[in-house]
Scaffold this active site. Structure first.
Site, PDB file in Angstrom:
ATOM      1  N   ASN A   8      10.026 -21.791 -69.116  1.00  0.00           N
ATOM      2  CA  ASN A   8      10.122 -20.995 -70.449  1.00  0.00           C
ATOM      3  C   ASN A   8      10.996 -21.711 -71.491  1.00  0.00           C
ATOM      4  O   ASN A   8      12.215 -22.224 -71.165  1.00  0.00           O
ATOM      5  CB  ASN A   8      10.868 -19.795 -69.798  1.00  0.00           C
ATOM      6  CG  ASN A   8      10.651 -18.881 -71.038  1.00  0.00           C
ATOM      7  OD1 ASN A   8      10.941 -18.867 -72.373  1.00  0.00           O
ATOM      8  ND2 ASN A   8      10.463 -17.477 -70.726  1.00  0.00           N
ATOM      9  N   HIS A  44       7.476 -16.815 -75.179  1.00  0.00           N
ATOM     10  CA  HIS A  44       7.604 -15.446 -75.584  1.00  0.00           C
ATOM     11  C   HIS A  44       7.915 -15.322 -77.097  1.00  0.00           C
ATOM     12  O   HIS A  44       8.922 -15.243 -77.503  1.00  0.00           O
ATOM     13  CB  HIS A  44       8.835 -14.650 -74.676  1.00  0.00           C
ATOM     14  CG  HIS A  44       8.652 -13.233 -74.980  1.00  0.00           C
ATOM     15  ND1 HIS A  44       9.016 -12.086 -73.908  1.00  0.00           N
ATOM     16  CD2 HIS A  44       8.152 -12.563 -76.016  1.00  0.00           C
ATOM     17  CE1 HIS A  44       8.922 -10.822 -74.483  1.00  0.00           C
ATOM     18  NE2 HIS A  44       8.335 -10.868 -75.590  1.00  0.00           N
ATOM     19  N   ARG A  46       8.248 -13.409 -79.876  1.00  0.00           N
ATOM     20  CA  ARG A  46       8.818 -12.057 -80.357  1.00  0.00           C
ATOM     21  C   ARG A  46       8.616 -11.994 -81.923  1.00  0.00           C
ATOM     22  O   ARG A  46       8.596 -12.854 -82.786  1.00  0.00           O
ATOM     23  CB  ARG A  46      10.205 -11.885 -80.076  1.00  0.00           C
ATOM     24  CG  ARG A  46      10.649 -11.810 -78.610  1.00  0.00           C
ATOM     25  CD  ARG A  46      12.054 -11.619 -78.241  1.00  0.00           C
ATOM     26  NE  ARG A  46      12.267 -11.573 -77.026  1.00  0.00           N
ATOM     27  CZ  ARG A  46      12.038 -10.304 -76.116  1.00  0.00           C
ATOM     28  NH1 ARG A  46      11.876  -9.175 -76.608  1.00  0.00           N
ATOM     29  NH2 ARG A  46      12.274 -10.411 -74.748  1.00  0.00           N
ATOM     30  N   HIS A  51      13.567 -16.993 -81.211  1.00  0.00           N
ATOM     31  CA  HIS A  51      13.629 -18.128 -80.669  1.00  0.00           C
ATOM     32  C   HIS A  51      12.296 -18.896 -80.720  1.00  0.00           C
ATOM     33  O   HIS A  51      12.126 -19.557 -81.783  1.00  0.00           O
ATOM     34  CB  HIS A  51      13.794 -17.739 -79.154  1.00  0.00           C
ATOM     35  CG  HIS A  51      13.322 -16.662 -78.342  1.00  0.00           C
ATOM     36  ND1 HIS A  51      11.987 -16.404 -78.343  1.00  0.00           N
ATOM     37  CD2 HIS A  51      13.835 -15.810 -77.919  1.00  0.00           C
ATOM     38  CE1 HIS A  51      11.764 -15.375 -77.700  1.00  0.00           C
ATOM     39  NE2 HIS A  51      12.960 -14.614 -77.528  1.00  0.00           N
ATOM     40  N   GLU A  76       3.971 -14.683 -73.196  1.00  0.00           N
ATOM     41  CA  GLU A  76       4.051 -13.446 -72.704  1.00  0.00           C
ATOM     42  C   GLU A  76       4.436 -12.479 -73.885  1.00  0.00           C
ATOM     43  O   GLU A  76       5.162 -13.329 -74.822  1.00  0.00           O
ATOM     44  CB  GLU A  76       5.126 -13.473 -71.508  1.00  0.00           C
ATOM     45  CG  GLU A  76       6.521 -13.985 -72.017  1.00  0.00           C
ATOM     46  CD  GLU A  76       7.617 -14.050 -70.712  1.00  0.00           C
ATOM     47  OE1 GLU A  76       8.805 -14.141 -71.146  1.00  0.00           O
ATOM     48  OE2 GLU A  76       7.252 -14.108 -69.694  1.00  0.00           O
ATOM     49  N   THR A 106      16.140  -9.211 -73.996  1.00  0.00           N
ATOM     50  CA  THR A 106      15.181  -9.866 -73.270  1.00  0.00           C
ATOM     51  C   THR A 106      14.464  -8.939 -72.328  1.00  0.00           C
ATOM     52  O   THR A 106      14.883  -7.735 -72.248  1.00  0.00           O
ATOM     53  CB  THR A 106      16.215 -10.838 -72.372  1.00  0.00           C
ATOM     54  OG1 THR A 106      15.188 -11.429 -71.513  1.00  0.00           O
ATOM     55  CG2 THR A 106      17.186 -10.251 -71.349  1.00  0.00           C
ATOM     56  N   HIS A 200      12.750 -14.165 -64.165  1.00  0.00           N
ATOM     57  CA  HIS A 200      14.103 -13.592 -64.748  1.00  0.00           C
ATOM     58  C   HIS A 200      15.219 -14.011 -63.910  1.00  0.00           C
ATOM     59  O   HIS A 200      15.369 -13.660 -62.819  1.00  0.00           O
ATOM     60  CB  HIS A 200      13.902 -12.159 -65.204  1.00  0.00           C
ATOM     61  CG  HIS A 200      14.763 -11.566 -66.298  1.00  0.00           C
ATOM     62  ND1 HIS A 200      14.023 -11.747 -67.651  1.00  0.00           N
ATOM     63  CD2 HIS A 200      15.884 -11.460 -66.456  1.00  0.00           C
ATOM     64  CE1 HIS A 200      14.913 -11.407 -68.521  1.00  0.00           C
ATOM     65  NE2 HIS A 200      16.081 -11.230 -67.836  1.00  0.00           N
ATOM     66  N   GLY A 223      13.689 -19.923 -67.516  1.00  0.00           N
ATOM     67  CA  GLY A 223      14.134 -20.531 -68.815  1.00  0.00           C
ATOM     68  C   GLY A 223      15.506 -20.494 -68.705  1.00  0.00           C
ATOM     69  O   GLY A 223      16.171 -21.635 -68.898  1.00  0.00           O
ATOM     70  N   HIS A 224      16.135 -19.547 -68.788  1.00  0.00           N
ATOM     71  CA  HIS A 224      17.568 -19.398 -69.244  1.00  0.00           C
ATOM     72  C   HIS A 224      18.473 -20.174 -68.006  1.00  0.00           C
ATOM     73  O   HIS A 224      19.263 -21.397 -68.513  1.00  0.00           O
ATOM     74  CB  HIS A 224      18.248 -18.051 -69.001  1.00  0.00           C
ATOM     75  CG  HIS A 224      19.535 -18.038 -69.486  1.00  0.00           C
ATOM     76  ND1 HIS A 224      20.306 -18.063 -70.785  1.00  0.00           N
ATOM     77  CD2 HIS A 224      20.969 -17.872 -68.504  1.00  0.00           C
ATOM     78  CE1 HIS A 224      21.570 -17.797 -70.709  1.00  0.00           C
ATOM     79  NE2 HIS A 224      22.006 -17.906 -69.487  1.00  0.00           N
TER      80      HIS A 224
END
Length: 250
Positions: A8, A44, A46, A51, A76, A106, A200, A223-224
């Site tokens: 991600n 993702h 948004r 981001h 997503e 998130t 996640h 991702g994180h």
């Protein structure tokens, strides 16, 4: 087969967006990740572009098509019209639908399949008409009726929301309970013919137990935690570490 790793890129994009400069390069680090063994890239986008920017999508699509044709692009987001138009333009191999409010920091919960059945049926049908694989964000608690609805609306997969599992990194007893709940949900999904993804707050430390409990796990989107590790180990070595945590012979 071990779970595939989709990297991600949101956290990389968020770091880039702190300055009006082109680095760190989102497609550039995506290229390093794919060259190191990742099976795909996730974004993702948004509506506020805090981001991933919409202008990132074309270069990521082109990177995969030109240099890594066996890799997959996973987009997503919440299925509002703007997101669906981006899907139609960039044609990712997989679309993961999440029930996010635009103001959320998130994703933090799965779909209410009973309440949202009508919306999902319409959107999944539209995406399937484009020939795309569709995955629906789902909570950890086993709920056969809810997953039966997910299958009935045409989804190919669910993505297990693993945030609570990642959040109990300092509580092994609770982690074990949550792994079992996630596994029970995955068992039901598999029985119904749904593939199972997960994502996640997954890490090198907590992935092996999840993969062991869900041998049919198809893909993890990370991702994180992966981006945090990349600051220490570099992107290529971090991808290899996560692939090994998935059970891949890297």
């Amino acid at each position: 087969m071990p779970a595939k790793l989709s990297v991600n890129l949101n956290a990389i994009a968020m770091l880039r967006n702190r300055r009006d400069l082109p680095w760190p390069s989102v497609p550039g680090l995506g290229k390093i990740a794919l060259a190191a063994g990742a099976s795909g890239l996730t974004v993702h986008p948004r509506p506020d572009q805090r981001h991933i920017r919409f202008t990132d999508l074309g270069p990521i699509r082109s990177l995969i098509d030109s240099a890594f044709p066996e890799a997959e692009f996973n987009m997503e987001g919440y299925p509002e019209e703007g997101f669906l138009r981006l899907i139609e333009e960039h044609r990712p191999e997989q679309v993961t639908l999440v029930p996010d409010d635009p103001a959320q920091a998130t994703s933090d919960h799965g779909w209410d399949f009973r309440k949202d059945r009508g919306l999902l049926e319409k959107v999944v049908g539209r995406l399937k008409g484009l020939g795309l694989r569709v995955s629906l964000f789902a909570d950890a608690e086993p709920d056969r009726e809810a997953l039966t609805i997910a299958r009935a609306v045409g989804a190919d997969r669910i993505e297990l929301y693993t945030g609570p599992y990642g959040g109990c990194h300092d509580d092994p007893a609770r982690a074990a309970l949550l792994v079992e709940a996630l596994g029970a949900t995955a068992d039901i999904a598999s029985e119904l013919g749904l593939g199972v993804n997960a994502g996640h707050d997954l890490t090198v430390a907590n992935l092996p137990a999840l993969a062991a409990r869900i041998p049919a796990l198809a893909e993890v989107s990370i991702g994180h935690g992966l981006t945090a590790d990349a600051l220490e180990y570099g992107m290529a070595e971090t991808v290899r570490r996560f692939c090994r945590a998935c059970g891949q012979p890297v």
